[in-house]
Design a protein around this motif. Sequence first.
Motif, PDB file in Angstrom:
ATOM      1  N   ALA A 162      38.144  24.829  60.685  1.00 32.01           N
ATOM      2  CA  ALA A 162      38.183  23.670  61.584  1.00 32.01           C
ATOM      3  C   ALA A 162      38.304  22.375  60.804  1.00 32.01           C
ATOM      4  O   ALA A 162      38.867  21.383  61.301  1.00 32.01           O
ATOM      5  N   ARG A 163      37.789  22.372  59.569  1.00 29.44           N
ATOM      6  CA  ARG A 163      37.829  21.153  58.754  1.00 29.44           C
ATOM      7  C   ARG A 163      38.968  21.157  57.751  1.00 29.44           C
ATOM      8  O   ARG A 163      38.996  20.311  56.844  1.00 29.44           O
ATOM      9  N   GLY A 164      39.880  22.134  57.868  1.00 27.60           N
ATOM     10  CA  GLY A 164      41.014  22.183  56.963  1.00 27.60           C
ATOM     11  C   GLY A 164      40.655  22.591  55.563  1.00 27.60           C
ATOM     12  O   GLY A 164      41.375  22.230  54.611  1.00 27.60           O
ATOM     13  N   GLN A 165      39.577  23.339  55.374  1.00 26.81           N
ATOM     14  CA  GLN A 165      39.101  23.728  54.041  1.00 26.81           C
ATOM     15  C   GLN A 165      39.071  25.244  53.871  1.00 26.81           C
ATOM     16  O   GLN A 165      38.360  25.765  53.014  1.00 26.81           O
ATOM     17  N   GLY A 166      39.845  25.957  54.665  1.00 24.93           N
ATOM     18  CA  GLY A 166      39.821  27.407  54.623  1.00 24.93           C
ATOM     19  C   GLY A 166      40.222  27.994  53.291  1.00 24.93           C
ATOM     20  O   GLY A 166      39.829  29.126  52.960  1.00 24.93           O
ATOM     21  N   ASP A 167      40.999  27.237  52.485  1.00 30.64           N
ATOM     22  CA  ASP A 167      41.457  27.763  51.199  1.00 30.64           C
ATOM     23  C   ASP A 167      40.347  27.814  50.153  1.00 30.64           C
ATOM     24  O   ASP A 167      40.572  28.272  49.029  1.00 30.64           O
ATOM     25  N   LYS A 168      39.134  27.368  50.492  1.00 32.80           N
ATOM     26  CA  LYS A 168      38.013  27.510  49.562  1.00 32.80           C
ATOM     27  C   LYS A 168      37.603  28.975  49.383  1.00 32.80           C
ATOM     28  O   LYS A 168      36.962  29.330  48.392  1.00 32.80           O
ATOM     29  N   VAL A 169      37.946  29.815  50.348  1.00 35.48           N
ATOM     30  CA  VAL A 169      37.565  31.233  50.310  1.00 35.48           C
ATOM     31  C   VAL A 169      38.830  32.072  50.233  1.00 35.48           C
ATOM     32  O   VAL A 169      39.669  32.051  51.138  1.00 35.48           O
ATOM     33  N   ALA A 170      38.990  32.811  49.137  1.00 34.47           N
ATOM     34  CA  ALA A 170      40.182  33.638  48.929  1.00 34.47           C
ATOM     35  C   ALA A 170      40.147  34.901  49.773  1.00 34.47           C
ATOM     36  O   ALA A 170      41.191  35.395  50.207  1.00 34.47           O
ATOM     37  N   SER A 171      38.954  35.450  49.983  1.00 33.07           N
ATOM     38  CA  SER A 171      38.819  36.647  50.807  1.00 33.07           C
ATOM     39  C   SER A 171      37.386  36.745  51.299  1.00 33.07           C
ATOM     40  O   SER A 171      36.458  36.195  50.695  1.00 33.07           O
ATOM     41  N   ALA A 172      37.228  37.462  52.400  1.00 34.04           N
ATOM     42  CA  ALA A 172      35.898  37.690  52.974  1.00 34.04           C
ATOM     43  C   ALA A 172      35.727  39.172  53.244  1.00 34.04           C
ATOM     44  O   ALA A 172      36.551  39.789  53.932  1.00 34.04           O
ATOM     45  N   THR A 173      34.668  39.743  52.694  1.00 35.78           N
ATOM     46  CA  THR A 173      34.334  41.143  52.938  1.00 35.78           C
ATOM     47  C   THR A 173      33.091  41.196  53.804  1.00 35.78           C
ATOM     48  O   THR A 173      32.097  40.503  53.538  1.00 35.78           O
ATOM     49  N   THR A 183      41.583  33.733  56.815  1.00 37.01           N
ATOM     50  CA  THR A 183      41.176  34.298  55.531  1.00 37.01           C
ATOM     51  C   THR A 183      41.368  35.811  55.517  1.00 37.01           C
ATOM     52  O   THR A 183      40.963  36.497  56.464  1.00 37.01           O
ATOM     53  N   PRO A 184      41.976  36.374  54.464  1.00 38.12           N
ATOM     54  CA  PRO A 184      42.077  37.836  54.365  1.00 38.12           C
ATOM     55  C   PRO A 184      40.683  38.468  54.425  1.00 38.12           C
ATOM     56  O   PRO A 184      39.753  37.997  53.755  1.00 38.12           O
ATOM     57  N   ALA A 185      40.557  39.529  55.210  1.00 36.48           N
ATOM     58  CA  ALA A 185      39.231  40.114  55.445  1.00 36.48           C
ATOM     59  C   ALA A 185      39.249  41.623  55.231  1.00 36.48           C
ATOM     60  O   ALA A 185      40.223  42.309  55.560  1.00 36.48           O
ATOM     61  N   TYR A 186      38.147  42.115  54.663  1.00 34.19           N
ATOM     62  CA  TYR A 186      37.897  43.547  54.485  1.00 34.19           C
ATOM     63  C   TYR A 186      36.661  43.850  55.318  1.00 34.19           C
ATOM     64  O   TYR A 186      35.576  43.337  55.044  1.00 34.19           O
ATOM     65  N   VAL A 187      36.827  44.663  56.358  1.00 32.37           N
ATOM     66  CA  VAL A 187      35.750  44.927  57.302  1.00 32.37           C
ATOM     67  C   VAL A 187      35.293  46.369  57.144  1.00 32.37           C
ATOM     68  O   VAL A 187      36.070  47.309  57.368  1.00 32.37           O
ATOM     69  N   GLN A 188      34.034  46.549  56.747  1.00 28.11           N
ATOM     70  CA  GLN A 188      33.468  47.887  56.551  1.00 28.11           C
ATOM     71  C   GLN A 188      32.442  48.175  57.632  1.00 28.11           C
ATOM     72  O   GLN A 188      31.583  47.342  57.927  1.00 28.11           O
ATOM     73  N   ALA A 189      32.532  49.345  58.234  1.00 28.50           N
ATOM     74  CA  ALA A 189      31.573  49.787  59.245  1.00 28.50           C
ATOM     75  C   ALA A 189      30.992  51.133  58.829  1.00 28.50           C
ATOM     76  O   ALA A 189      31.584  51.855  58.012  1.00 28.50           O
ATOM     77  N   GLY A 190      29.836  51.471  59.403  1.00 32.44           N
ATOM     78  CA  GLY A 190      29.201  52.760  59.144  1.00 32.44           C
ATOM     79  C   GLY A 190      29.329  53.672  60.353  1.00 32.44           C
ATOM     80  O   GLY A 190      29.041  53.261  61.476  1.00 32.44           O
ATOM     81  N   ARG A 191      29.733  54.894  60.126  1.00 34.37           N
ATOM     82  CA  ARG A 191      29.955  55.832  61.226  1.00 34.37           C
ATOM     83  C   ARG A 191      28.676  56.092  62.027  1.00 34.37           C
ATOM     84  O   ARG A 191      28.717  56.271  63.235  1.00 34.37           O
ATOM     85  N   GLU A 192      27.524  56.089  61.365  1.00 36.73           N
ATOM     86  CA  GLU A 192      26.260  56.410  62.026  1.00 36.73           C
ATOM     87  C   GLU A 192      25.321  55.202  62.055  1.00 36.73           C
ATOM     88  O   GLU A 192      24.104  55.355  62.109  1.00 36.73           O
ATOM     89  N   ASP A 193      25.889  54.005  62.050  1.00 34.40           N
ATOM     90  CA  ASP A 193      25.089  52.784  61.990  1.00 34.40           C
ATOM     91  C   ASP A 193      24.374  52.547  63.321  1.00 34.40           C
ATOM     92  O   ASP A 193      25.002  52.438  64.363  1.00 34.40           O
ATOM     93  N   HIS A 194      23.037  52.462  63.286  1.00 34.50           N
ATOM     94  CA  HIS A 194      22.247  52.233  64.501  1.00 34.50           C
ATOM     95  C   HIS A 194      21.894  50.767  64.675  1.00 34.50           C
ATOM     96  O   HIS A 194      21.340  50.393  65.709  1.00 34.50           O
ATOM     97  N   GLU A 221      39.764  27.143  42.469  1.00 26.98           N
ATOM     98  CA  GLU A 221      40.059  26.642  43.808  1.00 26.98           C
ATOM     99  C   GLU A 221      39.334  27.418  44.897  1.00 26.98           C
ATOM    100  O   GLU A 221      39.005  26.851  45.942  1.00 26.98           O
ATOM    101  N   SER A 222      39.096  28.702  44.661  1.00 24.46           N
ATOM    102  CA  SER A 222      38.525  29.521  45.726  1.00 24.46           C
ATOM    103  C   SER A 222      37.656  30.635  45.157  1.00 24.46           C
ATOM    104  O   SER A 222      37.675  30.898  43.942  1.00 24.46           O
ATOM    105  N   VAL A 223      36.922  31.288  46.050  1.00 27.14           N
ATOM    106  CA  VAL A 223      36.030  32.385  45.667  1.00 27.14           C
ATOM    107  C   VAL A 223      36.228  33.544  46.641  1.00 27.14           C
ATOM    108  O   VAL A 223      36.627  33.360  47.787  1.00 27.14           O
ATOM    109  N   HIS A 224      35.952  34.752  46.154  1.00 27.41           N
ATOM    110  CA  HIS A 224      35.805  35.897  47.043  1.00 27.41           C
ATOM    111  C   HIS A 224      34.376  35.885  47.597  1.00 27.41           C
ATOM    112  O   HIS A 224      33.450  35.413  46.915  1.00 27.41           O
ATOM    113  N   THR A 225      34.189  36.402  48.787  1.00 24.69           N
ATOM    114  CA  THR A 225      32.853  36.408  49.393  1.00 24.69           C
ATOM    115  C   THR A 225      32.562  37.769  50.017  1.00 24.69           C
ATOM    116  O   THR A 225      33.467  38.480  50.461  1.00 24.69           O
ATOM    117  N   ILE A 226      31.291  38.111  50.047  1.00 23.36           N
ATOM    118  CA  ILE A 226      30.791  39.285  50.765  1.00 23.36           C
ATOM    119  C   ILE A 226      29.623  38.834  51.634  1.00 23.36           C
ATOM    120  O   ILE A 226      28.726  38.122  51.164  1.00 23.36           O
TER     121      ILE A 226
END
Length: 579
Positions: free
Chosen positions: A328-339, A459-470, A305-310
Amino acid sequence: MDRTDVMEPHLPTLEQMQQWTQVIGRAQQLMLEQAAGATGRVLPFDPETVSRIQTSFADEGLALWQRFLDSGGLLRDQPDPAPAGSPAAARDRRFADPAWTEHPFYDLIRQSYLLVSDYLTRLTDAVDGVDPKVKQKLRFTTTGMLDALSPSNFPLTNPIVMKKTIESGGENLVKGLKHMLADLEKGQLTHTDGTQFELGRNIAATPGKVIHETPLYQLIHYAPSTETVLETPLIIFPPWINRFYILDLSPEKSFVKWAVDQGISVFLVSWKSADASMKDLVWDDYILRGQIDAIDTVRDLLKVESVHTIGYCVAGTTLAATLALLAARGQGDKVASATFFTAQVDFAQAGDLTLFVDDDQMKMVEQLSSKGFLDGRYMAATFNLLRGRDLIWNYVVNNYLLGMDYPPFDLLYWNGDTTNLPARWHRDYLTQLYRDNLLVVPGAISVDGTPIDLTKVMTPAYVQAGREDHIAPLESVWKLTENLSGPMRFLLAGSGHIAGVVNPPAANKYQYWASTEPQATLDDFLAAATETKGSWWPDWRAWIGDRDSRQVPTKGARQPGKGRLKAIEDAPGRYVKAR
């Protein structure tokens, strides 16, 4: 280093010191006139601040010269003039060799340069009452000029180069000239020995098959290495500004291989480097015929039914838009999580890249894209400029002046393996997102005729940032948490845009910070977050497992090419090899 090991230069006279002072003054005036032209008026300074900076510079300059005279030319036991926390701090790696302090002439040059750098930087920061973008541009220009004028970049003022030249009889300069001419021929600065790497052999070598191909991308399915895998598969969307194998470097650094070994069914999109046939591609194509097509292809192949995404960098920005369209199209359940790896959606604080989207820059981009695509070497040069000291001048010294052999380094090989960008998409991306910041305005952007709103994404989300990201600054990446509405985990990794992401557990490098509870602001997060040594990858794996831990055997369609979609070719496929 003994003083006899380098060419003995003549110490500057008072007249020569005065000449340098005049040169510095003219350089300062040119920069201020340039900035004044950008604002259309005289730059406003606080007279007291400027007076204090100028007085400090004069006093420190005289003190430096007096110490030099009083000590008979021995400055190495004297403190450096630049404040320890300033951009021109004496711990600068350019001057790490003892020769810079052991020889009085070079020590004077070094300290004088640090003093001037600190002065011009402070004077730039003293500009007030102008648009923040103008001030940011002035600071960027000043830093770039100072990096270019460093005495380490010139043979006669670099003691290491002088020593090498004497020892080799000038062979280093001849070898360096060969390197420079070769780079001019290919139109790109070389960072590493590319002959040491072969795609599919010792880089981008994780076993797998290309199982789906479109004019825009190839879909790679990687061979499982465990008897069972998570039922919900993972699709990785790397940025099409670079080659996908930043996430599949040498086996010990490969995120792809590590994820496979963690019992995950891994699919990855390998984007096609643009050519003239892709001149009319827009963002909609990467969303609909790229990400959504890959999501539906994998769902259909594995009957899930769904996939994880990065989504990494620009592909993460696009993933956010994809999620908004699905919502917006009512299809958000296609993605189980977004990283999201170092991705941005709100570009108000997007760093120095925003300096490359004014009218003049956009005209140049259009001129460079006359064939319908932008040569990837332009983007590579732009990214190098953001870290000119490390990615340009460091190699000018090593490659051209010292004539050193290129080291074999997979990350630098990837960095130089450029991709072309569709001209229309690139222009829209720079103007609509970086310049006009429309993605965070509900309904301001439509995809395939559907207005999108990031706040509708649950969608559940995992957000990664870099401390020294330019490239994607921490403050900018954080804004993802303010625009998406689903459950979220924010994690701050040590290092920057690349090393902060590509940090395998076995390397035991860097660290990450995370908070057990969601935080309302970045300041709150930084105050509450606890530090963990090493890689953040296991934290992400635990988070994925918490979403759904159901396992299935690795048989049938879980093996590349064994399901409905047959193998087209071995990974890494043709698209990543096309030049």
